[in-house]
Design an enzyme around this catalytic site. Structure first.
Site, PDB file in Angstrom:
ATOM      1  N   LYS A  37       0.837  -1.203   0.000  1.00  0.00           N
ATOM      2  CA  LYS A  37       0.000   0.000   0.000  1.00  0.00           C
ATOM      3  C   LYS A  37       0.875   1.257   0.000  1.00  0.00           C
ATOM      4  CE  LYS A  37      -0.176  -0.385   5.000  1.00  0.00           C
ATOM      5  NZ  LYS A  37      -0.809  -1.159   6.079  1.00  0.00           N
ATOM      6  N   ARG A 129      -9.849   0.135  15.298  1.00  0.00           N
ATOM      7  CA  ARG A 129      -9.586   0.888  14.088  1.00  0.00           C
ATOM      8  C   ARG A 129     -10.552   0.403  13.012  1.00  0.00           C
ATOM      9  NH1 ARG A 129      -3.773   1.145  11.026  1.00  0.00           N
ATOM     10  NH2 ARG A 129      -4.426  -0.945  10.407  1.00  0.00           N
ATOM     11  N   TYR A 245      16.042  30.234   6.720  1.00  0.00           N
ATOM     12  CA  TYR A 245      14.827  30.834   7.289  1.00  0.00           C
ATOM     13  C   TYR A 245      14.878  30.833   8.813  1.00  0.00           C
ATOM     14  CZ  TYR A 245      12.211  30.661   2.860  1.00  0.00           C
ATOM     15  OH  TYR A 245      11.762  30.849   1.590  1.00  0.00           O
ATOM     16  N   MET A 293      11.740  24.367   1.312  1.00  0.00           N
ATOM     17  CA  MET A 293      10.941  23.481   0.457  1.00  0.00           C
ATOM     18  C   MET A 293      11.824  22.690  -0.511  1.00  0.00           C
ATOM     19  SD  MET A 293       7.842  24.494  -2.117  1.00  0.00           S
ATOM     20  CE  MET A 293       6.879  25.278  -0.819  1.00  0.00           C
TER      21      MET A 293
HETATM   22  C1  LIG Z   1       0.040  -1.996   6.728  1.00  0.00           C
HETATM   23  C2  LIG Z   1      -0.461  -3.218   7.358  1.00  0.00           C
HETATM   24  C3  LIG Z   1       0.404  -4.284   7.635  1.00  0.00           C
HETATM   25  C4  LIG Z   1       1.903  -4.170   7.507  1.00  0.00           C
HETATM   26  O1  LIG Z   1       2.356  -3.528   8.674  1.00  0.00           O
HETATM   27  P1  LIG Z   1       3.903  -3.277   8.988  1.00  0.00           P
HETATM   28  O2  LIG Z   1       3.912  -2.743  10.362  1.00  0.00           O
HETATM   29  O3  LIG Z   1       4.348  -2.266   7.990  1.00  0.00           O
HETATM   30  O4  LIG Z   1       4.586  -4.578   8.824  1.00  0.00           O
HETATM   31  C5  LIG Z   1      -0.145  -5.458   8.114  1.00  0.00           C
HETATM   32  N1  LIG Z   1      -1.469  -5.571   8.320  1.00  0.00           N
HETATM   33  C6  LIG Z   1      -2.321  -4.553   8.098  1.00  0.00           C
HETATM   34  C7  LIG Z   1      -3.762  -4.742   8.376  1.00  0.00           C
HETATM   35  C8  LIG Z   1      -1.848  -3.341   7.634  1.00  0.00           C
HETATM   36  O5  LIG Z   1      -2.692  -2.317   7.443  1.00  0.00           O
END
Ligand SMILES: *Cc1c(COP(=O)(O)O)cnc(C)c1O
Length: 345
Positions: A37, A129, A245, A293
Site C-alpha cells: 500500500k 480501528r 529561514y 521546500m
Molecule cells: C500496513 C499493514 C500491515 C503491515 O504492517 P507493517 O507494520 O508495515 O509490517 C499489516 N497488516 C495490516 C492490516 C496493515 O494495514
C-alpha cells in the site's frame, strides 16, 4: 534532451527480497504476504510486487481499489487483496478488478455477500480501528460467506511481548475457532517477531521489507533506500553569520556550507532542520539551519573537498533519520517526494 536530475533515490531490490526471505524463514509454516500500500511505502508498489514475486512471494495487500488499478496486471501466481474492503462507491470497480476485498464493516459484509464471491474479513480484537467486533463476527453475519482469510491486526506489536498482544491473540483465537475460513492472519512485521503463536497461516509484512524496524531475529532489516542530492552552491560563512529561514543556525567557526537541491517537498522532513546529516568521504555533515521546500544547507567544513555540481549522499538510515526527525520510519518512507531520479539496484 531531458533535464539533469537534482536528487536521487537508490532502491536496493536485493535488500527487499532478502528482507522478505528473512520474514518467510521465521514463519516457515505461514504464507509470507507483502503490504505494498501507499505505493509500496513510498518506494514503488509495482517495483516491490515484481521484485517479491520473483523471490517467491505470492500474496500482496494494498489499501484502496485505485491502488489495484494502478498496479496493472498481476504477475502469474500472485494474488492481491484490498485492506479497506469495498465501500458502496467501490463496488463496480471491485467486481471488475483482480483482487479480493478485506471486508471491514457489517455493511460491507452484507453487500459483498450478494456477490457470492470470495473475500477476506477483518476482525477488530482491540485496536478499535477497522473490522467487525468479535460479537458481530459471531452473530451469524458471516454465515455462508466464502472467506479466504480471516484477519486481525495488533495495536502494540512494536512494544514486544506483553499483555496487550496476548489479549488480542486470545480474542482472535476465540473468533477464529468459530468462523470458517481457509486461512487466518494476525501479525505485521513486528508481530511476526512475537513468535510462532502469532504467525497463524499468513503473516502480513510491510515496513520490514522496506528496511524499517527489525527482522524477527532482532537485527535491523537490510537498508533499502539511499538518498543523494546535487550541490547547487558552496559558500563560506564567518563566525556569527546565520543560515536559512528564521536564522536558526549561527556559525561558531569559519564554516563551509553545501547548499543542496533537496527539501521538505522531496520528503526530506522539515523536522530534520539542524538534526539531519549528509555524509561526505565518511564525514558526518550536519544540516545547518532550517530545511526549505527545495533546499537544505549542510555544514561540510570537515568534509574532503567538494565541488558545485557534485552529488552529496544524505544520511537516510531509517532508525537514525526517524529519531533525528521525531517522525516514524513509516512517515519518512511514505512521505518521499516524486522529484527523485529513482535508481533501481
Ligand atoms: C500496513 C499493514 C500491515 C503491515 O504492517 P507493517 O507494520 O508495515 O509490517 C499489516 N497488516 C495490516 C492490516 C496493515 O494495514
Amino acid at each position: 534532451m531531458l533535464p539533469a536530475p537534482h536528487a536521487w533515490l537508490t532502491i536496493d531490490r536485493a535488500a527487499i527480497a532478502a528482507n522478505w526471505r528473512a520474514f518467510a524463514a521465521a514463519a516457515p509454516q505461514s504464507v509470507c504476504a507483502a503490504a505494498i500500500k501507499a505505493d509500496g511505502y513510498g518506494l514503488g508498489a509495482r517495483m516491490t510486487l515484481d521484485t517479491l514475486a520473483a523471490a517467491g512471494c505470492s500474496e500482496f495487500f494494498v489499501a484502496h481499489w485505485a491502488e489495484v488499478a494502478a498496479l496493472g496486471a498481476l504477475p502469474p501466481g500472485t494474488r492481491l487483496a484490498v485492506l479497506h474492503g469495498v465501500a458502496a462507491a467501490d463496488m463496480a470497480a471491485a467486481l471488475a478488478l483482480e483482487a479480493r476485498p478485506v471486508l471491514v464493516t457489517p455493511a460491507q459484509v452484507r453487500a459483498w455477500a450478494q456477490t457470492g464471491r470470495p473475500c477476506d474479513v477483518m476482525i477488530d480484537t482491540g485496536m478499535n480501528r477497522l473490522g467487525l467486533g468479535p460479537a458481530e463476527a459471531l452473530s451469524g453475519l458471516l454465515d455462508g460467506l466464502a472467506i479466504d482469510t480471516l484477519h486481525s491486526h495488533l495495536a502494540c506489536a512494536e512494544d514486544g511481548p506483553g499483555e496487550a498482544n496476548a489479549r488480542q491473540l486470545a480474542a482472535f483465537r476465540a473468533v477464529a475457532a468459530r468462523v470458517p475460513a481457509q486461512r487466518r492472519a494476525l501479525a505485521n512485521s513486528a508481530g511476526t517477531g512475537l513468535g510462532p503463536d502469532y504467525h497463524f497461516d499468513m503473516v502480513r509484512i510491510g515496513i520490514g521489507l522496506y528496511g524499517g524496524g527489525h527482522l524477527p531475529g532482532g537485527e535491523r532489516a537490510a537498508p533499502v533506500a539511499g538518498m543523494a542530492a546535487r550541490i547547487l552552491q558552496l559558500r563560506d560563512v564567518a563566525p556569527g553569520d546565520s543560515v536559512g529561514y528564521g536564522a536558526t543556525f549561527t556559525a561558531a567557526r569559519p564554516t563551509r556550507l553545501a547548499i543542496v537541491d533537496l527539501g521538505y517537498a522531496d520528503g526530506y522532513a522539515r523536522s530534520l532542520s539542524n538534526s539531519g546529516a549528509a555524509i561526505a568521504g565518511g564525514v558526518h555533515c550536519p544540516v545547518a539551519g532550517r530545511i526549505s521546500m527545495d533546499l537544505t544547507a549542510f555544514d561540510v567544513t570537515d568534509a574532503p573537498p567538494l565541488r558545485e555540481g557534485d552529488a552529496l549522499a544524505v544520511d537516510f538510515e531509517l532508525a537514525a533519520a526517524a529519531a533525528a526527525a521525531g517522525r516514524s520510519e513509516y512517515e519518512l518512507l511514505t512521505g518521499l517526494g516524486r522529484r527523485f531520479e529513482r535508481i533501481l539496484r
